[in-house]
Design a protein around this motif. Structure first.
Motif, PDB file in Angstrom:
ATOM      1  N   GLY A  31      75.833   7.661 -23.954  1.00 38.67           N
ATOM      2  CA  GLY A  31      74.900   7.892 -22.854  1.00 38.67           C
ATOM      3  C   GLY A  31      75.586   8.531 -21.669  1.00 38.67           C
ATOM      4  O   GLY A  31      75.041   9.461 -21.042  1.00 38.67           O
ATOM      5  N   ARG A  32      76.781   8.054 -21.334  1.00 39.47           N
ATOM      6  CA  ARG A  32      77.521   8.644 -20.220  1.00 39.47           C
ATOM      7  C   ARG A  32      77.871  10.095 -20.523  1.00 39.47           C
ATOM      8  O   ARG A  32      77.841  10.955 -19.637  1.00 39.47           O
ATOM      9  CB  ARG A  32      78.789   7.827 -19.949  1.00 39.47           C
ATOM     10  N   ALA A  33      78.186  10.368 -21.801  1.00 42.68           N
ATOM     11  CA  ALA A  33      78.513  11.742 -22.192  1.00 42.68           C
ATOM     12  C   ALA A  33      77.313  12.667 -22.016  1.00 42.68           C
ATOM     13  O   ALA A  33      77.445  13.803 -21.547  1.00 42.68           O
ATOM     14  CB  ALA A  33      78.996  11.773 -23.639  1.00 42.68           C
ATOM     15  N   VAL A  34      76.132  12.203 -22.398  1.00 40.63           N
ATOM     16  CA  VAL A  34      74.924  13.018 -22.250  1.00 40.63           C
ATOM     17  C   VAL A  34      74.668  13.341 -20.787  1.00 40.63           C
ATOM     18  O   VAL A  34      74.387  14.488 -20.421  1.00 40.63           O
ATOM     19  CB  VAL A  34      73.704  12.307 -22.864  1.00 40.63           C
ATOM     20  N   VAL A  35      74.782  12.338 -19.931  1.00 42.84           N
ATOM     21  CA  VAL A  35      74.552  12.555 -18.503  1.00 42.84           C
ATOM     22  C   VAL A  35      75.586  13.523 -17.937  1.00 42.84           C
ATOM     23  O   VAL A  35      75.246  14.468 -17.210  1.00 42.84           O
ATOM     24  CB  VAL A  35      74.584  11.219 -17.737  1.00 42.84           C
ATOM     25  N   GLU A  36      76.854  13.318 -18.271  1.00 42.60           N
ATOM     26  CA  GLU A  36      77.902  14.213 -17.776  1.00 42.60           C
ATOM     27  C   GLU A  36      77.663  15.638 -18.238  1.00 42.60           C
ATOM     28  O   GLU A  36      77.813  16.598 -17.474  1.00 42.60           O
ATOM     29  CB  GLU A  36      79.266  13.710 -18.251  1.00 42.60           C
ATOM     30  N   LEU A  37      77.296  15.787 -19.503  1.00 42.20           N
ATOM     31  CA  LEU A  37      77.053  17.113 -20.065  1.00 42.20           C
ATOM     32  C   LEU A  37      75.888  17.802 -19.373  1.00 42.20           C
ATOM     33  O   LEU A  37      75.995  18.958 -18.944  1.00 42.20           O
ATOM     34  CB  LEU A  37      76.771  16.966 -21.560  1.00 42.20           C
ATOM     35  N   LEU A  38      74.763  17.103 -19.250  1.00 42.02           N
ATOM     36  CA  LEU A  38      73.579  17.729 -18.642  1.00 42.02           C
ATOM     37  C   LEU A  38      73.790  18.021 -17.164  1.00 42.02           C
ATOM     38  O   LEU A  38      73.352  19.064 -16.655  1.00 42.02           O
ATOM     39  CB  LEU A  38      72.356  16.839 -18.860  1.00 42.02           C
ATOM     40  N   GLU A  39      74.456  17.125 -16.467  1.00 45.01           N
ATOM     41  CA  GLU A  39      74.720  17.376 -15.048  1.00 45.01           C
ATOM     42  C   GLU A  39      75.647  18.569 -14.868  1.00 45.01           C
ATOM     43  O   GLU A  39      75.508  19.338 -13.916  1.00 45.01           O
ATOM     44  CB  GLU A  39      75.301  16.138 -14.386  1.00 45.01           C
ATOM     45  N   ARG A  40      76.586  18.745 -15.769  1.00 43.12           N
ATOM     46  CA  ARG A  40      77.467  19.910 -15.721  1.00 43.12           C
ATOM     47  C   ARG A  40      76.678  21.207 -15.892  1.00 43.12           C
ATOM     48  O   ARG A  40      77.055  22.257 -15.374  1.00 43.12           O
ATOM     49  CB  ARG A  40      78.521  19.788 -16.825  1.00 43.12           C
ATOM     50  N   LEU A  41      75.558  21.126 -16.617  1.00 44.62           N
ATOM     51  CA  LEU A  41      74.711  22.287 -16.841  1.00 44.62           C
ATOM     52  C   LEU A  41      73.629  22.430 -15.772  1.00 44.62           C
ATOM     53  O   LEU A  41      72.734  23.263 -15.899  1.00 44.62           O
ATOM     54  CB  LEU A  41      74.071  22.204 -18.226  1.00 44.62           C
ATOM     55  N   GLY A  42      73.698  21.596 -14.740  1.00 47.75           N
ATOM     56  CA  GLY A  42      72.777  21.721 -13.611  1.00 47.75           C
ATOM     57  C   GLY A  42      71.510  20.911 -13.713  1.00 47.75           C
ATOM     58  O   GLY A  42      70.587  21.096 -12.925  1.00 47.75           O
ATOM     59  N   VAL A  43      71.448  19.992 -14.683  1.00 48.30           N
ATOM     60  CA  VAL A  43      70.240  19.184 -14.888  1.00 48.30           C
ATOM     61  C   VAL A  43      70.410  17.824 -14.229  1.00 48.30           C
ATOM     62  O   VAL A  43      71.418  17.142 -14.438  1.00 48.30           O
ATOM     63  CB  VAL A  43      69.964  18.990 -16.399  1.00 48.30           C
TER      64      VAL A  43
END
Length: 278
Positions: A31-43
């Motif tokens: 879950g933390r990985a998904v959030v980090e990934l999406l936030e890195r993409l501007g989401v």
């Protein structure tokens, strides 16, 4: 490092993470990985704290009416979100494929269209993670770096129900340093199947052993999939055999960077409970 962005760009509207029971209980790093990934993409990602089980375990075990309150609960919790992102083909398939069946069954039993109407918005707005990345954000290069030999296991729900196709492959192909190795018998079921593993333990264990043997034979360092439930099953076999090969969710690979994993997606516990770092 700048991630390649597609024409779709950052979507307008609210995005929620539906973490799922297995991840919440055993693999919170995903879950933390998904959030980090999406936030890195501007989401910007929300995590509705009221989310619970989607009802898949009940439905697959035959308690289909008992799954309805959980489906209603999910629809209520995620109401108002434009996109619901799920790092699990299994649970995404439950919402997209089975929720409409729950509504149709209620209608056939003379209970009207109420359930179908309640569930329809969530069905329409639910995306498995790779679908959201490739189809909604229009991106395959997410700026990840993961210098390891990786084999990909396409899980049954992602392969046969959602039809994820080559989305995971395209995302992995863009990861810096990653060496993709082929998994023999990749499209064969690992034998987990949720409650199937409980009701048919001997068959399940035999299927898991076959999958583990193929994974080790591939020469990979990491076995990747988009469902931690399957990785839990295969990882258990690998752990008991003392295999060096370790399971890792696709999201944790996509969140990995050259500047180090930090204390989020790179750190997790394997099926044997040992903390490992990507």
């Amino acid at each position: 490092m700048t991630a390649e962005r597609g024409a779709a760009g950052v979507p307008e509207g609210r995005v929620a993470l539906f973490l799922t029971c297995v991840n919440d209980t055993l693999y919170p790093g995903t879950g933390r990985a998904v959030v980090e990934l999406l936030e890195r993409l501007g989401v910007t990602v929300d995590f509705p704290a009221g989310q619970t089980c989607c009802g898949q375990a009940h439905y697959n075990t035959g308690y289909r009416r008992d799954a309805e309150p959980l489906a209603r609960r999910s629809a209520e919790v995620f109401a108002g979100y434009d996109y619901v992102v799920v790092p699990s083909g299994s649970c995404a398939a439950m919402v997209r494929d089975v929720y409409p069946r729950l509504g149709a069954r209620a209608r056939a039993e003379g209970r009207g269209d109420g359930l179908a109407r309640e569930l329809a918005p969530l069905v329409e707005r639910t995306y498995e993670l790779t679908e959201f990345l490739v189809d909604v954000l229009g991106v395959t290069d997410v700026g990840a770096s993961f210098p390891h030999r990786v084999a990909y296991h396409p899980t049954c729900h992602g392969l046969r129900v959602l039809g994820l196709g080559d989305r995971p492959d395209r995302l992995l192909a863009a990861v810096r340093g990653l060496e993709r190795v082929e998994l023999p018998g990749a499209e064969e079921c690992c034998g987990f199947g949720g409650t199937f593993a409980v009701k048919n333990p001997d068959v399940s264990a035999a299927m898991g052993a076959d999958k583990a043997e193929h994974a080790v034979a591939s020469g990979a360092e990491v076995l990747c999939a988009a469902d931690n439930s399957c990785l839990l099953h295969i990882g258990g076999v690998l752990s008991r055999r003392g295999a060096a090969l370790r399971p890792l969710h696709l999201a944790e690979i996509l969140a990995a960077r050259e500047d180090g994993p930090g204390d989020g997606p790179g750190t997790r516990r394997d099926a044997g409970g040992t903390e490992v770092t990507a």
